[in-house]
Design a protein around this motif. Sequence first.
Motif, short mmCIF file in Angstrom:
data_model
loop_
_atom_site.label_atom_id
_atom_site.label_comp_id
_atom_site.label_asym_id
_atom_site.label_seq_id
_atom_site.Cartn_x
_atom_site.Cartn_y
_atom_site.Cartn_z
N THR A 176 0.83 -1.20 -0.10
CA THR A 176 0.00 -0.13 0.03
C THR A 176 0.87 1.00 -0.11
O THR A 176 0.65 2.35 -0.68
CB THR A 176 -0.92 -0.01 1.47
OG1 THR A 176 -1.74 -1.20 1.37
CG2 THR A 176 -1.88 1.19 0.98
N ASP A 177 1.91 1.29 0.56
CA ASP A 177 2.78 2.36 0.89
C ASP A 177 3.36 2.81 -0.61
O ASP A 177 3.32 3.88 -1.08
CB ASP A 177 3.98 2.10 2.08
CG ASP A 177 4.53 3.38 2.54
OD1 ASP A 177 3.91 4.32 2.63
OD2 ASP A 177 5.84 3.13 2.51
N GLY A 178 3.75 1.57 -1.23
CA GLY A 178 4.39 1.80 -2.34
C GLY A 178 3.38 2.34 -3.59
O GLY A 178 3.78 3.30 -4.40
N GLU A 179 2.14 1.98 -3.48
CA GLU A 179 1.22 2.25 -4.32
C GLU A 179 0.77 4.01 -4.12
O GLU A 179 0.91 4.63 -5.16
CB GLU A 179 -0.14 1.60 -4.04
CG GLU A 179 -1.31 1.80 -5.09
CD GLU A 179 -2.31 0.85 -4.72
OE1 GLU A 179 -3.86 1.41 -4.94
OE2 GLU A 179 -2.24 -0.21 -4.37
N VAL A 180 0.62 4.19 -2.92
CA VAL A 180 0.52 5.60 -2.42
C VAL A 180 1.79 6.67 -2.97
O VAL A 180 1.27 7.60 -3.23
CB VAL A 180 0.32 5.86 -0.77
CG1 VAL A 180 0.16 7.38 -0.47
CG2 VAL A 180 -1.14 5.00 -0.42
N GLY A 181 3.03 6.12 -2.68
CA GLY A 181 4.14 6.68 -3.10
C GLY A 181 3.92 7.12 -4.67
O GLY A 181 4.43 8.08 -5.21
N GLY A 182 3.71 5.89 -5.35
CA GLY A 182 3.43 6.01 -6.85
C GLY A 182 2.43 7.18 -7.36
O GLY A 182 2.62 7.70 -8.33
N LYS A 183 1.40 7.21 -6.51
CA LYS A 183 0.42 8.11 -6.83
C LYS A 183 0.89 9.57 -6.57
O LYS A 183 0.58 10.47 -7.34
CB LYS A 183 -0.92 7.75 -6.01
CG LYS A 183 -1.58 6.62 -6.65
CD LYS A 183 -2.85 6.38 -5.83
CE LYS A 183 -3.60 5.11 -6.39
NZ LYS A 183 -4.73 4.62 -5.86
#
Length: 107
Positions: free
Chosen positions: A86-93
């Motif tokens: 989730t953290d990686g996904e949010v960072g990508g956004k």
Amino acid sequence: MNVYMEVEKVRGGGADLRAIAPGARKASDRVEAPAETAASGNTGFLTGDAGVRWRTALGTVTEGVERRVSWQGEQVTGSADDMDGTDGEVGGKFRSIERAMPAKRRG
């Protein structure tokens, strides 16, 4: 890019909890020999056996503490695992939003 949590530190905290969990048992182990000595030296007296009964009850409590702290360590580690993706996904956004914003003009 970690946006929400430092996953490795949280995983490390979970591992630390699981590592210290067996330490709870030391409290009841420490009083086992004195309780047995008192019981054998005071055969026939209620106070002699009381120490053994107390040590047994303390052992039950420390076993529960050990299980609980170990379980909490597993939960902390599991939450880190869950947040890693989730953290990686949010960072990508956030990176995507940053790229979509116009560059700041210098004036």
